[in-house]
Design an enzyme around this catalytic site. Structure first.
Site, mmCIF file in Angstrom:
data_model
loop_
_atom_site.group_PDB
_atom_site.id
_atom_site.type_symbol
_atom_site.label_atom_id
_atom_site.label_comp_id
_atom_site.label_asym_id
_atom_site.label_seq_id
_atom_site.Cartn_x
_atom_site.Cartn_y
_atom_site.Cartn_z
ATOM 1 C CG ASP A 11 -0.776 0.957 -4.156
ATOM 2 O OD1 ASP A 11 -0.819 1.513 -3.043
ATOM 3 O OD2 ASP A 11 -1.802 0.823 -4.886
ATOM 4 C CG HIS A 55 -6.254 1.934 16.519
ATOM 5 N ND1 HIS A 55 -5.714 3.095 17.033
ATOM 6 C CD2 HIS A 55 -6.407 2.162 15.184
ATOM 7 C CE1 HIS A 55 -5.567 3.980 16.065
ATOM 8 N NE2 HIS A 55 -5.988 3.437 14.920
ATOM 9 N NE ARG A 99 -9.054 4.202 14.172
ATOM 10 C CZ ARG A 99 -9.353 5.069 15.138
ATOM 11 N NH1 ARG A 99 -10.481 4.939 15.824
ATOM 12 N NH2 ARG A 99 -8.539 6.067 15.417
ATOM 13 C CG ASN A 138 -2.666 9.800 2.065
ATOM 14 O OD1 ASN A 138 -2.010 10.294 1.146
ATOM 15 N ND2 ASN A 138 -3.942 10.073 2.261
ATOM 16 C CG ASN A 157 -9.826 -1.964 4.591
ATOM 17 O OD1 ASN A 157 -9.917 -1.732 3.385
ATOM 18 N ND2 ASN A 157 -9.600 -1.007 5.479
ATOM 19 N N GLY A 179 0.875 -1.175 0.000
ATOM 20 C CA GLY A 179 0.000 0.000 0.000
ATOM 21 C C GLY A 179 0.909 1.219 0.000
HETATM 22 N N1 LIG Z 1 -3.633 1.387 12.557
HETATM 23 C C1 LIG Z 1 -3.586 2.710 12.483
HETATM 24 O O1 LIG Z 1 -3.244 3.382 13.464
HETATM 25 C C2 LIG Z 1 -3.910 3.414 11.204
HETATM 26 C C3 LIG Z 1 -3.562 4.751 11.023
HETATM 27 C C4 LIG Z 1 -3.867 5.361 9.795
HETATM 28 C C5 LIG Z 1 -4.498 4.648 8.784
HETATM 29 N N2 LIG Z 1 -4.825 3.361 9.006
HETATM 30 C C6 LIG Z 1 -5.459 2.556 7.962
HETATM 31 O O2 LIG Z 1 -4.474 2.283 6.964
HETATM 32 C C7 LIG Z 1 -5.129 2.054 5.711
HETATM 33 C C8 LIG Z 1 -4.481 2.903 4.629
HETATM 34 O O3 LIG Z 1 -4.737 4.267 4.866
HETATM 35 P P1 LIG Z 1 -4.207 5.367 3.827
HETATM 36 O O4 LIG Z 1 -4.576 6.682 4.383
HETATM 37 O O5 LIG Z 1 -2.791 5.099 3.481
HETATM 38 O O6 LIG Z 1 -5.112 5.033 2.566
HETATM 39 P P2 LIG Z 1 -4.770 5.329 1.014
HETATM 40 O O7 LIG Z 1 -6.038 5.192 0.268
HETATM 41 O O8 LIG Z 1 -4.017 6.617 0.912
HETATM 42 O O9 LIG Z 1 -3.767 4.149 0.634
HETATM 43 C C9 LIG Z 1 -4.153 2.826 0.580
HETATM 44 C C10 LIG Z 1 -3.426 2.185 -0.579
HETATM 45 O O10 LIG Z 1 -3.677 0.778 -0.568
HETATM 46 C C11 LIG Z 1 -3.669 0.381 -1.925
HETATM 47 N N3 LIG Z 1 -4.272 -0.930 -2.096
HETATM 48 C C12 LIG Z 1 -5.585 -1.265 -2.100
HETATM 49 N N4 LIG Z 1 -5.736 -2.590 -2.317
HETATM 50 C C13 LIG Z 1 -4.483 -3.104 -2.446
HETATM 51 C C14 LIG Z 1 -3.972 -4.410 -2.666
HETATM 52 N N5 LIG Z 1 -4.772 -5.457 -2.802
HETATM 53 N N6 LIG Z 1 -2.637 -4.562 -2.744
HETATM 54 C C15 LIG Z 1 -1.801 -3.508 -2.620
HETATM 55 N N7 LIG Z 1 -2.226 -2.251 -2.404
HETATM 56 C C16 LIG Z 1 -3.551 -2.050 -2.324
HETATM 57 C C17 LIG Z 1 -4.416 1.496 -2.647
HETATM 58 O O11 LIG Z 1 -4.181 1.467 -4.040
HETATM 59 C C18 LIG Z 1 -3.854 2.715 -1.942
HETATM 60 O O12 LIG Z 1 -2.759 3.264 -2.650
HETATM 61 C C19 LIG Z 1 -6.609 2.352 5.969
HETATM 62 O O13 LIG Z 1 -7.308 1.160 6.207
HETATM 63 C C20 LIG Z 1 -6.583 3.207 7.224
HETATM 64 O O14 LIG Z 1 -7.791 3.148 7.944
HETATM 65 C C21 LIG Z 1 -4.558 2.733 10.193
HETATM 66 O O1 LIG Z 2 -8.674 7.341 12.315
HETATM 67 C C1 LIG Z 2 -8.500 6.523 11.404
HETATM 68 O O2 LIG Z 2 -9.433 6.004 10.794
HETATM 69 C C2 LIG Z 2 -7.108 6.167 10.974
HETATM 70 C C3 LIG Z 2 -6.236 5.722 12.087
HETATM 71 O O3 LIG Z 2 -6.744 4.614 12.744
HETATM 72 C C4 LIG Z 2 -5.874 6.825 13.038
HETATM 73 O O4 LIG Z 2 -6.046 6.654 14.243
HETATM 74 O O5 LIG Z 2 -5.389 7.867 12.563
#
Ligand SMILES: NC(=O)c1ccc[n+]([C@@H]2O[C@H](COP(=O)([O-])OP(=O)(O)OC[C@H]3O[C@@H](n4cnc5c(N)ncnc54)[C@H](O)[C@@H]3O)[C@@H](O)[C@H]2O)c1
Ligand SMILES: O=C(O)C[C@H](O)C(=O)O
Length: 313
Positions: free
Chosen positions: A33, A176, A89, A11, A96, A8
């Site tokens: 990705d 979380h 979430r 962001n 997901n 991925g």
């Molecule tokens: N655990 C945490 O604390 C936390 C914090 C922030 C974000 N997140 C989660 O992380 C995930 C990503 O967030 P983001 O802001 O980067 O989203 P984003 O949309 O900017 O990036 C996600 C990327 O995943 C890619 N993707 C989708 N399916 C795929 C696959 N099968 N194989 C490879 N790549 C694939 C997409 O093309 C995209 O570029 C989200 O689920 C978000 O909720 C979790």
């Molecule tokens: O808030 C979200 O959905 C993304 C991530 O889990 C965060 O805490 O920033």
């Protein structure tokens, strides 16, 4: 030679790869990705900062080419959709779960010894799904949530105290989620002094509440969820593993009786080193904290239950 793959390159993934490169955490960082050319472009862009920032590692990008990820020591999974303002979430599970499961299985084929750091949301459930579907020992599947939530907790504490966030200690355990995380205010300190002696109860409650909805607040401001601190938190965990730093970091890990819970991945402090989870640290919790942990675990169990409904387990 150490190698880290980030799946991925959105962001969070690209930010994580960028922090790993800047801090020279591994010799090679691979981004993968599904979006054609995006990983390659971001990797090239990052490599063009090497001379400006003075780092000396290789960043490689690829479109769905798992061969390029072969023999990674650590793999960070960020693939999947982020929430939009007003969503939880947990609502992301339907999309997901399928993505995380298939990505984790493809990674394992080429990196049979990798340690997995799971970031995609709902993170505790995606960590549990990875563990169950890969069948790996529990020390190798680790969810990122507590590192981020604790950093936010320290930020809000530093704002309330008017001090440097680097001089504040604090930890967030539990799930979380907006209502499941547990900032341990009782154990938070500023230069060794309990923050409860420095802030009013009301102020401390405000800090705890702001921490719990920290992700939702940023999602509202940004229109999508946050990435700088999440990406950095993932890289912080990877660094402790790759460099065998043995830092104590709250992470989502599989419990088998610890904290009174079983068959669940949820945030508790662990020692992170070259084997992934080297040790689960059992804190002495108060009755109130224990009750909050049990309620948090019940909510995470409920979300895990939905994995069957969406056909992921
Ligand atoms: N655990 C945490 O604390 C936390 C914090 C922030 C974000 N997140 C989660 O992380 C995930 C990503 O967030 P983001 O802001 O980067 O989203 P984003 O949309 O900017 O990036 C996600 C990327 O995943 C890619 N993707 C989708 N399916 C795929 C696959 N099968 N194989 C490879 N790549 C694939 C997409 O093309 C995209 O570029 C989200 O689920 C978000 O909720 C979790
Ligand atoms: O808030 C979200 O959905 C993304 C991530 O889990 C965060 O805490 O920033």
């Amino acid at each position: 030679m150490s190698k880290v793959t980030v799946v991925g390159a959105g962001n969070v993934g690209a930010t994580c790869a960028n922090v790993l490169a800047f801090n020279e955490v591994a010799d090679e960082v691979v981004m993968l990705d599904v979006k054609e050319g995006v990983s390659e472009g971001k990797a090239m862009d990052m490599m063009q900062t090497a001379q400006l920032l003075g780092f000396d590692i290789t960043v490689v990008g690829c479109t769905n080419d798992y061969e390029k990820t072969a023999d990674s020591d650590v793999v960070v999974i960020t693939s999947g959709i982020p929430r939009k303002p007003g969503m939880t979430r947990e609502e992301l599970i339907g999309v997901n779960a399928g993505i995380v499961k298939s990505v984790a299985q493809s990674i394992l084929k080429y990196s049979p010894n990798a340690i997995f750091v799971v970031i995609s949301n709902p993170m505790d459930t995606m960590t549990y799904l990875s563990l169950k579907s890969l069948g790996l020992p529990k020390n190798r599947i680790i969810g990122m949530g507590g590192a981020l939530d604790s950093s936010r907790f320290k930020y809000f504490l530093s704002q309330a105290l008017g001090c440097n966030a680097n001089e504040v200690e604090g930890m967030v355990i539990g799930g979380h989620g907006d209502t499941t995380m547990i900032p341990l205010a009782r154990l938070a300190t500023y230069k060794g002094q309990p923050v409860s002696a420095l802030l009013s109860e009301e102020k401390l409650d405000e800090v705890v509440a702001a921490t719990m909805v920290g992700g939702a607040t940023l999602t509202k401001l940004l229109g999508t969820s946050a990435w700088y601190a999440p990406g950095a938190a993932g890289a912080y965990m990877v660094e402790s593993i790759i460099h065998n730093q043995k830092k104590m970091i709250p992470c989502s890990v599989y419990l088998e009786g610890e904290y009174g819970e079983s068959d669940i991945c949820i945030g508790v402090p662990v020692i992170l080193g070259k084997n992934g989870i080297e040790k689960i640290v059992e804190l002495e919790l108060t009755a109130d904290e224990k009750a909050k942990f049990a309620a948090s675990a019940a909510a995470v169990h409920k979300t895990n239950g939905a994995l069957k409904e969406v056909g992921a387990l």
